[in-house]
Design a protein around this motif. Structure first.
Motif, mmCIF file in Angstrom:
data_model
loop_
_atom_site.group_PDB
_atom_site.id
_atom_site.type_symbol
_atom_site.label_atom_id
_atom_site.label_comp_id
_atom_site.label_asym_id
_atom_site.label_seq_id
_atom_site.Cartn_x
_atom_site.Cartn_y
_atom_site.Cartn_z
ATOM 1 N N THR A 1 0.834 -1.208 0.000
ATOM 2 C CA THR A 1 0.000 0.000 0.000
ATOM 3 C C THR A 1 0.860 1.246 0.000
ATOM 4 O OG1 THR A 1 -1.791 -1.133 1.147
ATOM 5 C CG2 THR A 1 -1.792 1.260 1.269
ATOM 6 N N ARG A 2 1.926 1.231 0.809
ATOM 7 C CA ARG A 2 2.839 2.391 0.835
ATOM 8 C C ARG A 2 3.486 2.602 -0.529
ATOM 9 N NH1 ARG A 2 3.690 6.166 3.587
ATOM 10 N NH2 ARG A 2 5.918 6.028 3.756
ATOM 11 N N VAL A 3 3.925 1.515 -1.154
ATOM 12 C CA VAL A 3 4.540 1.632 -2.483
ATOM 13 C C VAL A 3 3.529 2.252 -3.450
ATOM 14 C CG1 VAL A 3 5.407 0.321 -4.465
ATOM 15 C CG2 VAL A 3 6.199 -0.239 -2.156
ATOM 16 N N ARG A 4 2.312 1.745 -3.454
ATOM 17 C CA ARG A 4 1.282 2.258 -4.364
ATOM 18 C C ARG A 4 0.984 3.735 -4.085
ATOM 19 N NH1 ARG A 4 -2.594 -1.269 -3.483
ATOM 20 N NH2 ARG A 4 -3.587 0.005 -1.901
ATOM 21 N N GLN A 5 0.866 4.105 -2.805
ATOM 22 C CA GLN A 5 0.560 5.496 -2.449
ATOM 23 C C GLN A 5 1.670 6.443 -2.871
ATOM 24 O OE1 GLN A 5 -0.009 5.049 1.765
ATOM 25 N NE2 GLN A 5 -2.225 4.729 1.579
ATOM 26 N N ILE A 6 2.891 6.075 -2.582
ATOM 27 C CA ILE A 6 4.027 6.933 -2.934
ATOM 28 C C ILE A 6 4.157 7.040 -4.449
ATOM 29 C CG2 ILE A 6 6.545 7.155 -2.826
ATOM 30 C CD1 ILE A 6 6.316 5.772 -0.010
ATOM 31 N N ARG A 7 4.014 5.906 -5.128
ATOM 32 C CA ARG A 7 4.099 5.916 -6.592
ATOM 33 C C ARG A 7 3.023 6.817 -7.194
ATOM 34 N NH1 ARG A 7 1.373 3.511 -10.305
ATOM 35 N NH2 ARG A 7 0.332 2.008 -8.941
ATOM 36 N N GLY B 1 3.110 10.475 -9.326
ATOM 37 C CA GLY B 1 2.631 10.400 -10.707
ATOM 38 C C GLY B 1 3.444 9.440 -11.548
ATOM 39 N N MET B 2 3.985 8.422 -10.907
ATOM 40 C CA MET B 2 4.858 7.474 -11.591
ATOM 41 C C MET B 2 4.044 6.252 -12.022
ATOM 42 S SD MET B 2 8.243 5.568 -10.030
ATOM 43 C CE MET B 2 9.476 6.811 -10.367
ATOM 44 N N PRO B 3 3.951 6.003 -13.307
ATOM 45 C CA PRO B 3 3.242 4.801 -13.763
ATOM 46 C C PRO B 3 3.932 3.531 -13.249
ATOM 47 C CG PRO B 3 3.628 6.300 -15.591
ATOM 48 C CD PRO B 3 4.424 6.811 -14.429
ATOM 49 N N ARG B 4 3.149 2.519 -13.004
ATOM 50 C CA ARG B 4 3.685 1.250 -12.504
ATOM 51 C C ARG B 4 4.755 0.715 -13.453
ATOM 52 N NH1 ARG B 4 -0.913 -2.224 -11.632
ATOM 53 N NH2 ARG B 4 -1.131 -1.216 -9.633
ATOM 54 N N ARG B 5 4.554 0.850 -14.735
ATOM 55 C CA ARG B 5 5.516 0.366 -15.725
ATOM 56 C C ARG B 5 6.885 1.036 -15.546
ATOM 57 N NH1 ARG B 5 6.553 3.195 -19.840
ATOM 58 N NH2 ARG B 5 4.533 4.231 -19.860
ATOM 59 N N VAL B 6 6.874 2.331 -15.291
ATOM 60 C CA VAL B 6 8.118 3.086 -15.112
ATOM 61 C C VAL B 6 8.836 2.633 -13.840
ATOM 62 C CG1 VAL B 6 9.072 5.396 -14.698
ATOM 63 C CG2 VAL B 6 7.292 5.064 -16.431
ATOM 64 N N ALA C 1 2.492 -5.110 -9.337
ATOM 65 C CA ALA C 1 1.045 -5.079 -9.098
ATOM 66 C C ALA C 1 0.665 -6.034 -7.970
ATOM 67 C CB ALA C 1 0.288 -5.436 -10.375
ATOM 68 N N GLN C 2 1.274 -7.206 -7.962
ATOM 69 C CA GLN C 2 0.998 -8.175 -6.899
ATOM 70 C C GLN C 2 1.502 -7.667 -5.553
ATOM 71 O OE1 GLN C 2 2.868 -11.657 -8.561
ATOM 72 N NE2 GLN C 2 0.945 -12.390 -9.436
ATOM 73 N N LEU C 3 2.653 -7.037 -5.535
ATOM 74 C CA LEU C 3 3.193 -6.469 -4.302
ATOM 75 C C LEU C 3 2.263 -5.383 -3.778
ATOM 76 C CD1 LEU C 3 5.509 -6.188 -2.224
ATOM 77 C CD2 LEU C 3 6.512 -4.493 -3.771
ATOM 78 N N GLU C 4 1.838 -4.497 -4.661
ATOM 79 C CA GLU C 4 0.969 -3.387 -4.256
ATOM 80 C C GLU C 4 -0.379 -3.874 -3.726
ATOM 81 O OE1 GLU C 4 2.636 0.217 -7.092
ATOM 82 O OE2 GLU C 4 0.719 -0.704 -7.577
ATOM 83 N N LYS D 1 14.486 -2.176 -1.419
ATOM 84 C CA LYS D 1 15.522 -1.140 -1.524
ATOM 85 C C LYS D 1 15.571 -0.585 -2.947
ATOM 86 C CE LYS D 1 20.408 -0.350 -0.487
ATOM 87 N NZ LYS D 1 21.069 -0.079 -1.734
ATOM 88 N N ALA D 2 15.504 -1.465 -3.940
ATOM 89 C CA ALA D 2 15.524 -1.024 -5.336
ATOM 90 C C ALA D 2 14.290 -0.188 -5.666
ATOM 91 C CB ALA D 2 15.607 -2.235 -6.266
ATOM 92 N N ILE D 3 13.134 -0.600 -5.157
ATOM 93 C CA ILE D 3 11.899 0.158 -5.390
ATOM 94 C C ILE D 3 12.010 1.527 -4.723
ATOM 95 C CG2 ILE D 3 9.443 0.256 -4.803
ATOM 96 C CD1 ILE D 3 9.392 -2.822 -5.247
ATOM 97 N N GLY D 4 12.496 1.544 -3.490
ATOM 98 C CA GLY D 4 12.673 2.814 -2.793
ATOM 99 C C GLY D 4 13.635 3.739 -3.512
ATOM 100 N N GLU D 5 14.739 3.199 -3.976
ATOM 101 C CA GLU D 5 15.717 4.020 -4.705
ATOM 102 C C GLU D 5 15.115 4.571 -5.995
ATOM 103 O OE1 GLU D 5 19.137 1.494 -5.157
ATOM 104 O OE2 GLU D 5 19.821 1.886 -3.103
#
Length: 70
Positions: free
Chosen positions: A9-15, A19-24, A37-40, A52-56
């Protein structure tokens, strides 16, 4: 399971806030769009290295992704 859902949920909210598309984000963090998508949605588990990679890719500290107090 609740922690996984919260992280996703945090990843989805921050993304979304950025305004960052999931693909990007998937490309920038070297994970598949389907996995992201499964993680979110709380249906996938993530290692600390993946988080860590997602956060970076979003310029967010790992602590901010996994902190359940926020």
């Amino acid at each position: 399971l609740v922690v996984l859902w919260n992280v996703g949920t945090r990843v989805r909210q921050i993304r979304a806030r950025r305004g960052m598309p999931r693909r990007v984000l998937a490309q920038a963090s070297s994970v598949s769009e389907r996995y992201l998508a499964q993680l979110e949605s709380g249906r996938a588990n993530a290692s600390l290295l993946v988080l860590k990679a997602i956060g970076e890719a979003m310029n967010v500290a790992l602590d901010d992704l996994i902190d359940p107090c926020e």
